[in-house]
Scaffold this active site. Structure first.
Site, PDB file in Angstrom:
ATOM      1  N   ASP A 116       0.890  -1.199  -0.009  1.00  0.00           N
ATOM      2  CA  ASP A 116      -0.269   0.020  -0.110  1.00  0.00           C
ATOM      3  C   ASP A 116       0.846   1.114  -0.083  1.00  0.00           C
ATOM      4  O   ASP A 116       2.098   1.217   0.267  1.00  0.00           O
ATOM      5  CB  ASP A 116      -0.969  -0.103   1.369  1.00  0.00           C
ATOM      6  CG  ASP A 116      -1.685   1.064   1.533  1.00  0.00           C
ATOM      7  OD1 ASP A 116      -2.225   1.675   0.386  1.00  0.00           O
ATOM      8  OD2 ASP A 116      -1.700   1.706   2.485  1.00  0.00           O
ATOM      9  N   LEU A 117       0.345   2.392  -0.413  1.00  0.00           N
ATOM     10  CA  LEU A 117       1.471   3.585  -0.367  1.00  0.00           C
ATOM     11  C   LEU A 117       1.176   4.446   0.757  1.00  0.00           C
ATOM     12  O   LEU A 117       2.051   4.438   1.596  1.00  0.00           O
ATOM     13  CB  LEU A 117       1.086   4.423  -1.821  1.00  0.00           C
ATOM     14  CG  LEU A 117       1.589   5.777  -1.571  1.00  0.00           C
ATOM     15  CD1 LEU A 117       3.194   5.555  -2.185  1.00  0.00           C
ATOM     16  CD2 LEU A 117       0.953   6.468  -2.745  1.00  0.00           C
ATOM     17  N   ASP A 118       0.173   4.904   0.983  1.00  0.00           N
ATOM     18  CA  ASP A 118      -0.282   5.984   2.083  1.00  0.00           C
ATOM     19  C   ASP A 118      -0.024   5.550   3.492  1.00  0.00           C
ATOM     20  O   ASP A 118      -0.965   4.585   3.707  1.00  0.00           O
ATOM     21  CB  ASP A 118      -1.510   6.617   1.968  1.00  0.00           C
ATOM     22  CG  ASP A 118      -1.771   7.504   0.619  1.00  0.00           C
ATOM     23  OD1 ASP A 118      -0.871   8.402   0.493  1.00  0.00           O
ATOM     24  OD2 ASP A 118      -2.680   7.349   0.013  1.00  0.00           O
ATOM     25  N   THR A 150       1.770   9.845   4.284  1.00  0.00           N
ATOM     26  CA  THR A 150       1.016  10.857   3.735  1.00  0.00           C
ATOM     27  C   THR A 150      -0.423  11.053   4.501  1.00  0.00           C
ATOM     28  O   THR A 150      -1.082  11.722   4.280  1.00  0.00           O
ATOM     29  CB  THR A 150       0.855  10.636   2.300  1.00  0.00           C
ATOM     30  OG1 THR A 150       0.748   9.201   2.087  1.00  0.00           O
ATOM     31  CG2 THR A 150       1.751  11.129   1.090  1.00  0.00           C
ATOM     32  N   LYS A 171      -8.679   5.693   6.268  1.00  0.00           N
ATOM     33  CA  LYS A 171      -7.408   5.093   5.807  1.00  0.00           C
ATOM     34  C   LYS A 171      -7.863   4.185   4.714  1.00  0.00           C
ATOM     35  O   LYS A 171      -8.729   3.101   4.874  1.00  0.00           O
ATOM     36  CB  LYS A 171      -6.758   4.618   6.762  1.00  0.00           C
ATOM     37  CG  LYS A 171      -6.070   5.672   7.531  1.00  0.00           C
ATOM     38  CD  LYS A 171      -4.823   5.134   8.653  1.00  0.00           C
ATOM     39  CE  LYS A 171      -4.381   6.305   9.410  1.00  0.00           C
ATOM     40  NZ  LYS A 171      -3.411   5.729  10.534  1.00  0.00           N
ATOM     41  N   GLY A 172      -7.170   4.017   3.464  1.00  0.00           N
ATOM     42  CA  GLY A 172      -7.485   3.022   2.746  1.00  0.00           C
ATOM     43  C   GLY A 172      -8.643   3.146   1.789  1.00  0.00           C
ATOM     44  O   GLY A 172      -8.772   2.526   0.884  1.00  0.00           O
ATOM     45  N   ARG A 227     -11.150   8.614  -2.175  1.00  0.00           N
ATOM     46  CA  ARG A 227     -11.411  10.034  -1.876  1.00  0.00           C
ATOM     47  C   ARG A 227     -12.855  10.418  -1.833  1.00  0.00           C
ATOM     48  O   ARG A 227     -13.276  10.939  -0.765  1.00  0.00           O
ATOM     49  CB  ARG A 227     -10.693  10.831  -3.060  1.00  0.00           C
ATOM     50  CG  ARG A 227     -10.654  12.298  -2.715  1.00  0.00           C
ATOM     51  CD  ARG A 227     -10.024  13.107  -3.786  1.00  0.00           C
ATOM     52  NE  ARG A 227      -8.960  12.395  -4.344  1.00  0.00           N
ATOM     53  CZ  ARG A 227      -8.469  12.886  -5.619  1.00  0.00           C
ATOM     54  NH1 ARG A 227      -8.999  13.589  -6.443  1.00  0.00           N
ATOM     55  NH2 ARG A 227      -7.163  12.091  -6.280  1.00  0.00           N
ATOM     56  N   SER A 269      -2.809   0.724  -4.305  1.00  0.00           N
ATOM     57  CA  SER A 269      -2.964   1.645  -3.574  1.00  0.00           C
ATOM     58  C   SER A 269      -4.507   2.419  -4.023  1.00  0.00           C
ATOM     59  O   SER A 269      -4.493   2.312  -5.129  1.00  0.00           O
ATOM     60  CB  SER A 269      -2.255   2.817  -3.764  1.00  0.00           C
ATOM     61  OG  SER A 269      -2.712   3.951  -3.153  1.00  0.00           O
ATOM     62  N   ALA A 270      -5.268   3.145  -3.084  1.00  0.00           N
ATOM     63  CA  ALA A 270      -6.558   3.387  -3.460  1.00  0.00           C
ATOM     64  C   ALA A 270      -6.183   4.792  -4.021  1.00  0.00           C
ATOM     65  O   ALA A 270      -7.179   5.494  -4.925  1.00  0.00           O
ATOM     66  CB  ALA A 270      -7.329   3.489  -2.301  1.00  0.00           C
ATOM     67  N   SER A 271      -5.042   5.381  -4.055  1.00  0.00           N
ATOM     68  CA  SER A 271      -4.734   6.873  -4.213  1.00  0.00           C
ATOM     69  C   SER A 271      -4.609   6.941  -5.898  1.00  0.00           C
ATOM     70  O   SER A 271      -3.895   6.493  -6.625  1.00  0.00           O
ATOM     71  CB  SER A 271      -3.589   7.326  -3.679  1.00  0.00           C
ATOM     72  OG  SER A 271      -3.304   8.606  -4.058  1.00  0.00           O
ATOM     73  N   ASN A 295      -2.995   9.753  -6.582  1.00  0.00           N
ATOM     74  CA  ASN A 295      -1.859  10.482  -6.699  1.00  0.00           C
ATOM     75  C   ASN A 295      -0.591   9.586  -6.575  1.00  0.00           C
ATOM     76  O   ASN A 295       0.388  10.221  -6.271  1.00  0.00           O
ATOM     77  CB  ASN A 295      -1.728  11.395  -5.728  1.00  0.00           C
ATOM     78  CG  ASN A 295      -3.005  12.738  -5.772  1.00  0.00           C
ATOM     79  OD1 ASN A 295      -3.001  13.206  -6.933  1.00  0.00           O
ATOM     80  ND2 ASN A 295      -3.961  12.805  -4.824  1.00  0.00           N
ATOM     81  N   LYS A 355     -11.104  -0.820  -1.676  1.00  0.00           N
ATOM     82  CA  LYS A 355     -10.798  -1.621  -0.574  1.00  0.00           C
ATOM     83  C   LYS A 355     -12.157  -1.440   0.709  1.00  0.00           C
ATOM     84  O   LYS A 355     -12.422  -0.188   0.754  1.00  0.00           O
ATOM     85  CB  LYS A 355      -9.586  -1.308   0.304  1.00  0.00           C
ATOM     86  CG  LYS A 355      -8.335  -1.612  -0.575  1.00  0.00           C
ATOM     87  CD  LYS A 355      -7.012  -0.747   0.103  1.00  0.00           C
ATOM     88  CE  LYS A 355      -5.713  -0.865  -0.896  1.00  0.00           C
ATOM     89  NZ  LYS A 355      -4.725   0.153  -0.329  1.00  0.00           N
ATOM     90  N   GLU A 411      -0.034  -3.412   4.654  1.00  0.00           N
ATOM     91  CA  GLU A 411      -1.204  -2.418   4.702  1.00  0.00           C
ATOM     92  C   GLU A 411      -1.050  -1.770   6.095  1.00  0.00           C
ATOM     93  O   GLU A 411      -0.821  -2.228   7.080  1.00  0.00           O
ATOM     94  CB  GLU A 411      -2.096  -3.024   4.573  1.00  0.00           C
ATOM     95  CG  GLU A 411      -3.016  -3.099   3.299  1.00  0.00           C
ATOM     96  CD  GLU A 411      -3.684  -1.694   2.895  1.00  0.00           C
ATOM     97  OE1 GLU A 411      -3.669  -0.771   3.990  1.00  0.00           O
ATOM     98  OE2 GLU A 411      -4.004  -1.414   1.716  1.00  0.00           O
ATOM     99  N   ASP A 412      -1.434  -0.453   6.060  1.00  0.00           N
ATOM    100  CA  ASP A 412      -1.693   0.412   7.261  1.00  0.00           C
ATOM    101  C   ASP A 412      -3.327   0.510   7.828  1.00  0.00           C
ATOM    102  O   ASP A 412      -3.702   1.128   8.813  1.00  0.00           O
ATOM    103  CB  ASP A 412      -1.226   1.753   7.470  1.00  0.00           C
ATOM    104  CG  ASP A 412      -1.874   2.726   6.537  1.00  0.00           C
ATOM    105  OD1 ASP A 412      -2.133   2.320   5.514  1.00  0.00           O
ATOM    106  OD2 ASP A 412      -1.992   3.702   6.915  1.00  0.00           O
TER     107      ASP A 412
HETATM  108  C1  BG6 Z   1      -5.432   5.892   0.249  1.00  0.00           C
HETATM  109  C2  BG6 Z   1      -5.363   7.033   1.640  1.00  0.00           C
HETATM  110  O1  BG6 Z   1      -4.192   5.372   0.103  1.00  0.00           O
HETATM  111  O2  BG6 Z   1      -5.859   6.717  -0.994  1.00  0.00           O
HETATM  112  C3  BG6 Z   1      -6.899   7.383   1.861  1.00  0.00           C
HETATM  113  O3  BG6 Z   1      -5.441   5.793   2.768  1.00  0.00           O
HETATM  114  C4  BG6 Z   1      -7.184   8.082   0.363  1.00  0.00           C
HETATM  115  O4  BG6 Z   1      -6.731   8.335   2.854  1.00  0.00           O
HETATM  116  C5  BG6 Z   1      -7.246   7.304  -0.709  1.00  0.00           C
HETATM  117  O5  BG6 Z   1      -8.558   8.891   0.551  1.00  0.00           O
HETATM  118  C6  BG6 Z   1      -7.367   8.199  -2.140  1.00  0.00           C
HETATM  119  O6  BG6 Z   1      -6.211   8.957  -2.202  1.00  0.00           O
HETATM  120  P1  BG6 Z   1      -6.164  10.263  -3.195  1.00  0.00           P
HETATM  121  O7  BG6 Z   1      -4.839  10.514  -3.411  1.00  0.00           O
HETATM  122  O8  BG6 Z   1      -6.745   9.832  -4.633  1.00  0.00           O
HETATM  123  O9  BG6 Z   1      -7.104  11.129  -2.869  1.00  0.00           O
HETATM  124 MG    MG Z   2      -2.723   3.282   3.555  1.00  0.00          MG
END
Ligand code: BG6
Ligand code: MG
Length: 220
Positions: A12-14, A20, A48-49, A52, A117-119, A121, A148, A172-173
């Site tokens: 996982d990333l964040d 982050t 977390k996870g 957005r 990752s769910a992000s 970014n 997730k 994973e966190d």
């Molecule tokens: C997850 C974070 O990795 O990514 C969440 O744990 C976050 O807190 C999600 O909302 C989405 O990230 P982003 O960068 O697309 O807003």
């Molecule tokens: Mg995470």
């Protein structure tokens, strides 16, 4: 010839690779404060996870607030712009303890390294911290339809490197992330507090505490 069977190590990333989670919290906190919603670090665990849009919905639910799609889109854009402003000067110094050593060790051992990752970014963060070339596959919020605790992100990740789920290990966190890894039939390793990540197969405070001997055991 290297006879060690290859496994997939999915990160996982964040909150696992970079800290982050604190920037996500600060950016959401600004929106919550403006809406006079009480939003604490404990509430933040729920985010977390989580994607957005789902994060925003959780915050609005906390404040019993309903909003139009347009208004929600405005808050989402505002949150992301604010979040990105925290990342402008990001570099390798923001990698969490032991992460780089673990990635390099897995590379030396010829294991598959995957981001799950769910992000949305994720890629710029991997680039800024100088580790993107260590990854064999990157699966992020742009690639998945089910967030997730759905296992989709990890199943796609393992598939991309041709490893069966039983031979995949997830770091994973987030509670939702541990549940996703377990649902994928993978080994789940929590990074954080054991009382929060109690569904994980193993929990460590960080990669330094975990140590490379543990990674070596997982490879075998
Ligand atoms: C997850 C974070 O990795 O990514 C969440 O744990 C976050 O807190 C999600 O909302 C989405 O990230 P982003 O960068 O697309 O807003
Ligand atoms: Mg995470």
């Amino acid at each position: 010839m290297n006879s060690v069977p290859k496994k997939a190590f999915i990160f996982d990333l964040d909150g696992v690779i970079v800290d982050t989670a604190k920037y996500h919290y600060l950016a959401w906190k600004k929106i919550a404060d403006a809406l006079q919603i009480n939003f604490t670090h404990e509430h933040n665990e729920l985010l977390k996870g989580v994607s957005r849009i789902r994060s925003l919905d959780i915050i609005l639910e906390l404040g019993n607030i309903t909003a139009t799609v347009e208004q929600k889109n405005q808050w989402l854009a505002q949150k992301n712009a604010d979040y990105l402003s925290y990342l402008v000067d990001m570099d390798s110094s923001e990698l969490l303890p032991g992460v780089l050593e673990t990635l390099q060790f897995l590379k030396e051992k010829n294991q598959a390294i995957v981001l799950g990752s769910a992000s949305k970014n994720a890629r710029p963060i991997l680039e800024k911290t100088g580790i993107i070339d260590l990854f064999d596959a990157v699966v992020d919020g742009n690639d998945v339809t089910n967030a997730k605790p759905d296992p989709e992100v990890f199943l796609i990740g393992a598939q991309k490197v041709n490893i069966i789920p039983e031979n995949a290990i997830v770091f994973e966190d987030a509670v939702a992330g541990i549940q996703a890894a377990n649902a994928a039939q993978m080994i789940s390793v929590g990074i954080g507090k054991a009382e929060i990540l109690n569904e994980a197969h193993y929990v460590f405070t960080d990669f330094n505490e975990m140590g490379l001997a543990f990674i070596e055991k997982l490879i075998k």
